[in-house]
Design a protein around this motif. Sequence first.
Motif, PDB file in Angstrom:
ATOM      1  N   ILE A  92       0.856  -1.192   0.000  1.00  0.00           N
ATOM      2  CA  ILE A  92       0.000   0.000   0.000  1.00  0.00           C
ATOM      3  C   ILE A  92       0.886   1.233   0.000  1.00  0.00           C
ATOM      4  O   ILE A  92       1.942   1.247   0.636  1.00  0.00           O
ATOM      5  N   CYS A  93       0.475   2.264  -0.707  1.00  0.00           N
ATOM      6  CA  CYS A  93       1.201   3.540  -0.660  1.00  0.00           C
ATOM      7  C   CYS A  93       0.248   4.650  -0.257  1.00  0.00           C
ATOM      8  O   CYS A  93      -0.835   4.805  -0.839  1.00  0.00           O
ATOM      9  N   VAL A  99       5.187  15.979  -3.851  1.00  0.00           N
ATOM     10  CA  VAL A  99       6.308  15.414  -4.615  1.00  0.00           C
ATOM     11  C   VAL A  99       6.844  14.146  -3.952  1.00  0.00           C
ATOM     12  O   VAL A  99       7.092  13.137  -4.620  1.00  0.00           O
ATOM     13  N   ASP A 100       7.033  14.179  -2.634  1.00  0.00           N
ATOM     14  CA  ASP A 100       7.738  13.096  -1.941  1.00  0.00           C
ATOM     15  C   ASP A 100       7.033  11.751  -2.109  1.00  0.00           C
ATOM     16  O   ASP A 100       7.627  10.772  -2.556  1.00  0.00           O
ATOM     17  N   SER A 101       5.757  11.699  -1.738  1.00  0.00           N
ATOM     18  CA  SER A 101       5.045  10.420  -1.805  1.00  0.00           C
ATOM     19  C   SER A 101       4.823   9.989  -3.251  1.00  0.00           C
ATOM     20  O   SER A 101       4.816   8.800  -3.561  1.00  0.00           O
ATOM     21  N   VAL A 199       4.159   2.116   1.847  1.00  0.00           N
ATOM     22  CA  VAL A 199       5.166   3.014   1.264  1.00  0.00           C
ATOM     23  C   VAL A 199       4.898   4.437   1.734  1.00  0.00           C
ATOM     24  O   VAL A 199       3.754   4.899   1.711  1.00  0.00           O
ATOM     25  N   GLN A 200       5.942   5.125   2.143  1.00  0.00           N
ATOM     26  CA  GLN A 200       5.813   6.540   2.508  1.00  0.00           C
ATOM     27  C   GLN A 200       6.975   7.333   1.917  1.00  0.00           C
ATOM     28  O   GLN A 200       8.073   6.813   1.754  1.00  0.00           O
ATOM     29  N   GLY A 201       6.708   8.604   1.638  1.00  0.00           N
ATOM     30  CA  GLY A 201       7.705   9.458   0.996  1.00  0.00           C
ATOM     31  C   GLY A 201       8.586  10.193   1.984  1.00  0.00           C
ATOM     32  O   GLY A 201       8.900  11.373   1.789  1.00  0.00           O
ATOM     33  N   THR A 202       9.004   9.513   3.036  1.00  0.00           N
ATOM     34  CA  THR A 202       9.877  10.113   4.046  1.00  0.00           C
ATOM     35  C   THR A 202      11.179  10.593   3.413  1.00  0.00           C
ATOM     36  O   THR A 202      11.827   9.846   2.690  1.00  0.00           O
ATOM     37  N   PRO A 244      11.703   4.623   0.269  1.00  0.00           N
ATOM     38  CA  PRO A 244      12.823   4.653  -0.677  1.00  0.00           C
ATOM     39  C   PRO A 244      13.578   5.979  -0.731  1.00  0.00           C
ATOM     40  O   PRO A 244      14.673   6.033  -1.289  1.00  0.00           O
ATOM     41  N   LEU A 245      13.020   7.042  -0.153  1.00  0.00           N
ATOM     42  CA  LEU A 245      13.667   8.362  -0.248  1.00  0.00           C
ATOM     43  C   LEU A 245      14.245   8.831   1.077  1.00  0.00           C
ATOM     44  O   LEU A 245      14.678   9.983   1.189  1.00  0.00           O
ATOM     45  N   LYS A 246      14.298   7.968   2.081  1.00  0.00           N
ATOM     46  CA  LYS A 246      14.566   8.456   3.435  1.00  0.00           C
ATOM     47  C   LYS A 246      16.017   8.934   3.656  1.00  0.00           C
ATOM     48  O   LYS A 246      16.311   9.533   4.687  1.00  0.00           O
TER      49      LYS A 246
END
Length: 252
Positions: A92-93, A99-101, A199-202, A244-246
């Motif tokens: 789940i996202c 932009v981030d997520s 999924v999170q855009g951290t 994936p962006l942490k």
Amino acid sequence: MSHGDEAVTLPDGFNVVARSQQGAVAAIENPSSKFYGLQYHPEVTHTPEGMETLKHFLFDVCGVAAGWKMEDVMEEEIKVINNTVGPEEHVICALSGGVDSTVAATIVHKAIGDRLHCVFVDNGLLRYKERERVMETFEKDLHLPVVCVDAVDQFLTKLKGVTDPEIKRKIIGKEFICIFDAFAQDLEKKLGSRPAYLVQGTLYPDVIESCPPPGSGRTHSHTIKSHHNVGGLPKDMKLKLIEPLKLLFKDE
């Protein structure tokens, strides 16, 4: 340190190697102990020779090899995701429309395809026409599989009469997780198995701002990000995180 703070006395073994125009200590070094200190921002664009300073420190002083490229990040993250998520597992996202997520979702979608299930929550606190605009972007431009959950009444009912900002943050964070859990249950009925990951855009600044000051004994910094994915997730949450962006900053 705050603007205006200044080093007046240096520790033993340190030398001043740069001063500001006003005479404040700007850089110190202790080569025998391999300690170096700056009190200015070498990374900003208006600092003369800032990048040269950083390169000198990394490559000459520390002996780092320049083998890493920004372009490799997506390929590396896709490998990590594929090694983390099993071939039959679903994800789940939580999409905010930012932009981030959105970038995080796009990377995961490249990795696992339609086993990614995105959810966009209308919490009643969006900008004018944001819901319509965001959903159109996801579907027509990015081709992401997104379900929009209308949770306006749910959020506004819980927030009614609440004025304390920290309590608001806690309520909002809790409601989002409740929605994600319910979304996961609905998917379980359709798929026959429950999604295991969220999924999170951290970003790295989120991680920094959610970290406690050293020695404070706290689990995250004062209240700046207590509603955020880093500092505000409940301990009993059933979904494991993929972020994936942490380790990246916004410009990266």
